[in-house]
Design an enzyme around this catalytic site. Structure first.
Site, PDB file in Angstrom:
ATOM      1  N   THR A 193       0.879  -1.172   0.000  1.00  0.00           N
ATOM      2  CA  THR A 193       0.000   0.000   0.000  1.00  0.00           C
ATOM      3  C   THR A 193       0.916   1.221   0.000  1.00  0.00           C
ATOM      4  O   THR A 193       2.030   1.156   0.530  1.00  0.00           O
ATOM      5  CB  THR A 193      -0.897   0.059   1.249  1.00  0.00           C
ATOM      6  OG1 THR A 193      -0.039   0.137   2.387  1.00  0.00           O
ATOM      7  CG2 THR A 193      -1.778  -1.142   1.369  1.00  0.00           C
ATOM      8  N   GLU A 227      -5.752  -3.863   0.571  1.00  0.00           N
ATOM      9  CA  GLU A 227      -5.985  -4.870   1.625  1.00  0.00           C
ATOM     10  C   GLU A 227      -7.211  -5.731   1.376  1.00  0.00           C
ATOM     11  O   GLU A 227      -7.437  -6.708   2.077  1.00  0.00           O
ATOM     12  CB  GLU A 227      -6.167  -4.169   2.992  1.00  0.00           C
ATOM     13  CG  GLU A 227      -4.911  -3.577   3.591  1.00  0.00           C
ATOM     14  CD  GLU A 227      -4.651  -2.143   3.130  1.00  0.00           C
ATOM     15  OE1 GLU A 227      -5.177  -1.745   2.062  1.00  0.00           O
ATOM     16  OE2 GLU A 227      -3.931  -1.423   3.839  1.00  0.00           O
ATOM     17  N   LYS A 234     -12.848  18.840   9.907  1.00  0.00           N
ATOM     18  CA  LYS A 234     -13.510  18.909  11.211  1.00  0.00           C
ATOM     19  C   LYS A 234     -13.770  20.366  11.543  1.00  0.00           C
ATOM     20  O   LYS A 234     -12.872  21.101  11.930  1.00  0.00           O
ATOM     21  CB  LYS A 234     -12.645  18.225  12.268  1.00  0.00           C
ATOM     22  CG  LYS A 234     -12.465  16.756  11.924  1.00  0.00           C
ATOM     23  CD  LYS A 234     -11.683  15.978  12.949  1.00  0.00           C
ATOM     24  CE  LYS A 234     -11.574  14.534  12.510  1.00  0.00           C
ATOM     25  NZ  LYS A 234     -10.353  14.180  11.820  1.00  0.00           N
ATOM     26  N   TRP A 266     -18.381  17.128  11.059  1.00  0.00           N
ATOM     27  CA  TRP A 266     -17.557  16.709   9.927  1.00  0.00           C
ATOM     28  C   TRP A 266     -18.136  17.213   8.601  1.00  0.00           C
ATOM     29  O   TRP A 266     -19.324  17.098   8.359  1.00  0.00           O
ATOM     30  CB  TRP A 266     -17.468  15.179   9.856  1.00  0.00           C
ATOM     31  CG  TRP A 266     -16.629  14.587  10.947  1.00  0.00           C
ATOM     32  CD1 TRP A 266     -16.034  15.258  11.968  1.00  0.00           C
ATOM     33  CD2 TRP A 266     -16.300  13.216  11.119  1.00  0.00           C
ATOM     34  NE1 TRP A 266     -15.342  14.391  12.767  1.00  0.00           N
ATOM     35  CE2 TRP A 266     -15.492  13.124  12.269  1.00  0.00           C
ATOM     36  CE3 TRP A 266     -16.600  12.047  10.411  1.00  0.00           C
ATOM     37  CZ2 TRP A 266     -14.982  11.907  12.735  1.00  0.00           C
ATOM     38  CZ3 TRP A 266     -16.093  10.845  10.875  1.00  0.00           C
ATOM     39  CH2 TRP A 266     -15.294  10.782  12.026  1.00  0.00           C
TER      40      TRP A 266
END
Ligand code: ADP
Length: 546
Positions: free
Chosen positions: A185, A330, A439, A444
Site C-alpha cells: 500500500t 488490503e 472537522k 464533519w
C-alpha cells in the site's frame, strides 16, 4: 462426517488451464513496449507461462521465493504472473511511480531475488541497483533484438530465458493458502506495508467479481484493464478475465486519452476499468474529437470517488454503464460495486440516481459494518456515518513481516480508514478518508461531497478540498481548482454554482486556483501534498473569525 467431493485446491494456474482448454483461441492483445500491437491467444499464454516456469525452476526458483516485477499491462507480464505463481513463488508487483527511496524500501523489504522489468524501467533500476543488493538478476522483458546495453547486474533477456523452458511443464500442486502475489500500500503515513494474497484469496475474489451482480464478466466480452497490474492486482482482471473466457486487451505504457481511445475503438472493447483521472483524459479526448465508442458497455470507476458528472457523461453521452467500485489493496481489492439490486428496479429516476452515485454493495465473500468512535454499530439509514470495517476471505489479516501488528478487531473486522454511510438496502457511500474529513466546529464536512459538486461546474476540470486551520472552527474547507483550459471562471462563480446544493456551513471559505493538482502513485489526488502546499494558508474568514 466429511463430504465426498474432490479435493481441488483453488490454485491460480487452474484459471489459465481453464482458459487455454475451453477458450484457447480467445485473443490476448497487447500494446507492446517495443511499439507494435502484439496478438496471441490463451493457449499461447498457457504454453509460454509453462516454458517460463520450467526455465525459472531450472534456475532454482521454488515455493516461497519472491520475485519482483516492474511492468505495464502486457502479455509478458501476464505470463510472468502465471509462471511464478504456478511454481508456488510470489509475484511482488512494484509501482514504478513511487519515489526512489520508496522503491528501495519495498524491493528490499520484499526481499525480491529475481526482478522482471519492462524496457521502460531499465534506467530506473540502473539508478537504484546498488541499494537493492538482494536482487541477484534482472530479467528484461523483451527479445534479443531489443535488448538494451545495460549496466544492470546479471541482466537476462526474457525471450532467451523462456526459450530454455519446456512448454509441457506440469504445475506442481501445493496448499491453496500458499502466498501468490504481494502488493504494497502506498503508505500515506509510515512505511508502505505489504499485502500478501494467497491462491485461495485470488481465486475466490475473481469468482466473486465475475458474478452477475458484480462485474458480470462473460466470454462474449472484450475486457481492457487500464488499471495497472501493479495497482492492487489490476482489480482482479488478470484472473477474472481468463476465468470468464473473454478477449483480453492490455494497454501497455500509453494511458493518454488518444491511446486509450484507439484501443477501445479498434479492439471493440466492451468492458474497461480505471481510476477517475484516466477517464478524465479519455473524456477530454472524446469531447475534443467528437468520437464515440459504440462497442463500450461497462466502465468500472474506482480507486477514488467518481464524480457524478463523470457518471452522467459516460451514461448520457456515450451510452456506457458506469459501475462505481470501492476497494483497497488490503481487500484484494474490490469490496463494493454499485449495481442495481433486485427489488429496486422500479425506483423513480431521482432515487435511482442517488443510489448510482454511491460506492455500492458487497458481493458474496464481503461483509461490512460501520461504527462510531467507541465501536458501537451505527444505523444503516444512509445518514449516520462512521468508521467503515470489512471482513472476508479476500481481506488481509496482517501485513508482510507483521508490520503494523494486529490489524483485526475482536470480531475479525479490518478497519479501512474510510468514513461511510450504509443505507437500508446495503449500499455503502464513502464520505471521506478519516484523515481527509474536515472537522469544523466539532462536526464533519465531507471533502468528497464538495469536490463532486465543484467538478459539476462546466469550467472546472479537477477539484480538491482540504481543511485549513481556522481560529474559531478548528478547520474550514479550502477548494482548490484546476480550471478548464482557456476558462476564466472566478472563485465566486464556482461558489455561486455550489450554493444551495449543500448546507450553508459546508460551503468552502475560499477558492484557490492551481495549474495542477498533485496525484499519488496510483493516480489519486494526494491530499498529503496538497496540505503541504497550502500549509500556513490564511483563509479570508480567519481574521474576521466569523
Ligand atoms: P493507497 O492507499 O495506496 O492509495 P488503495 O488503492 O488501497 O491504496 O486505496 C484504498 C483507498 O482508496 C480506500 O480506502 C478509499 O479511501 C479510496 N477509494 C477507493 N475506491 C474509492 C471510491 N470508489 N470512492 C472513494 N474512495 C475510494
Amino acid at each position: 462426517m466429511e463430504g465426498l467431493m474432490q479435493d481441488w485446491p483453488l490454485l491460480v494456474h487452474t484459471i489459465l488451464d481453464h482458459a487455454a482448454k475451453y477458450h484457447g483461441d480467445r485473443e490476448v492483445v497487447s500494446r507492446s513496449v517495443e511499439g507494435p500491437i502484439h496478438r496471441c491467444t490463451y493457449r499461447d499464454i498457457d504454453r509460454r507461462s509453462r516454458k517460463l516456469a520450467s526455465a525459472l525452476s531450472k534456475r532454482g526458483v521454488e515455493l516461497g521465493d519472491i520475485l519482483g516485477t516492474m511492468a505495464w499491462n502486457g502479455y509478458r507480464h501476464m505470463e510472468t504472473w502465471y509462471a511464478v505463481m504456478g511454481l508456488g513463488a510470489v509475484v511482488h508487483t512494484v509501482n514504478p511511480r513511487l519515489f526512489a527511496d520508496q522503491l528501495d524500501y519495498i524491493i528490499n523489504h520484499g526481499e525480491d531475488e529475481l526482478f522482471f522489468l519492462d524496457l521502460t524501467f531499465v534506467p530506473v533500476l540502473e539508478k537504484i541497483q546498488d541499494t537493492i543488493p538482494k536482487v541477484k538478476s534482472f530479467i528484461i522483458m523483451t527479445d534479443e533484438e531489443h535488448m538494451p546495453d545495460t549496466s544492470l547486474r546479471e541482466a537476462v533477456c526474457y525471450e532467451t530465458l523462456l526459450a530454455e523452458g519446456d512448454g509441457d511443464f506440469q504445475w506442481p500442486s501445493f496448499d491453496e493458502n500458499t502466498a501468490s502475489t504481494m502488493c504494497y500500500t502506498s503508505g500515506t503515513t509510515g512505511n508502505p506495508k505489504g499485502v500478501l494474497y494467497s491462491h485461495r484469496s485470488n481465486v475466490l475474489h475473481a469468482m466473486a467479481v465475475c458474478a452477475g451482480d458484480a462485474l458480470a464478466l462473460k466470454s462474449t466480452d472484450t475486457i481492457m484493464p487500464v488499471v495497472p497490474m501493479f495497482h492492487a492486482n489490476a482489480w482482479s482482471l488478470v484472473f477474472s478475465t481468463p476465468m470468464s473466457g473473454a478477449k483480453f486487451v492490455l494497454p501497455g505504457a500509453q494511458m493518454d486519452g488518444a491511446s486509450i481511445y484507439e484501443l477501445l475503438d479498434t479492439e471493440k472493447v466492451t468492458f474497461t476499468a480505471a481510476v477517475p483521472t484516466i477517464w478524465l483524459m479519455l473524456l477530454q479526448h472524446l469531447e475534443q474529437t467528437g468520437e464515440k465508442l459504440p462497442a463500450l458497455e461497462r466502465v468500472v470507476i474506482g480507486g477514488s470517488a467518481c464524480p457524478p458528472a463523470m457518471i452522467e457523461t459516460f451514461e448520457r453521452n456515450y451510452d456506457a454503464q458506469v459501475i462505481h467500485a470501492w476497494g483497497m489493496t488490503e481487500t484484494s481489492p474490490l469490496g463494493t460495486l454499485c449495481v442495481t439490486k433486485g427489488g429496486l428496479e422500479d425506483l423513480d429516476a431521482d432515487a435511482a440516481w442517488q443510489i448510482k452515485l454511491k460506492q455500492g454493495r458487497v458481493p458474496y465473500t464481503v461483509d461490512l459494518r460501520i461504527e462510531d468512535d467507541d465501536g458501537n454499530a451505527l444505523a444503516w439509514d444512509g445518514k449516520a456515518f462512521g468508521h467503515l470495517k470489512i471482513k472476508g476471505p479476500g481481506v488481509a489479516k496482517g501485513y508482510f513481516k507483521s508490520e503494523g501488528g494486529d490489524i483485526l478487531d475482536r470480531d475479525g473486522f479490518f478497519s479501512t480508514g474510510d468514513v461511510s454511510t450504509m443505507d437500508e438496502h446495503g449500499y455503502m457511500q464513502i464520505t471521506d478518508r478519516s484523515k481527509d474529513v474536515i472537522k469544523s466546529g466539532g462536526e464533519w464536512i465531507s471533502s468528497i461531497d464538495l469536490e463532486n459538486i465543484a467538478v459539476g461546474h462546466p469550467d472546472v476540470t479537477e477539484a480538491a478540498v482540504v481543511g485549513i486551520a481556522h481560529p474559531k472552527w478548528d478547520e474550514r474547507p479550502l477548494l482548490v481548482i484546476v480550471r478548464r483550459e482557456g476558462s476564466e471562471v472566478s472563485g465566486e462563480d464556482v461558489l455561486k454554482f455550489m450554493d444551495g446544493k449543500i448546507a450553508k456551513w459546508w460551503m468552502p471559505d475560499d477558492v484557490a486556483f492551481v495549474d495542477e493538482i498533485p496525484h499519488t502513485a496510483t493516480g489519486k489526488i494526494s491530499k498529503l501534498h496538497l496540505r503541504q502546499q497550502f500549509e500556513g494558508y490564511v483563509l479570508p474568514t480567519a481574521n474576521a473569525a466569523e
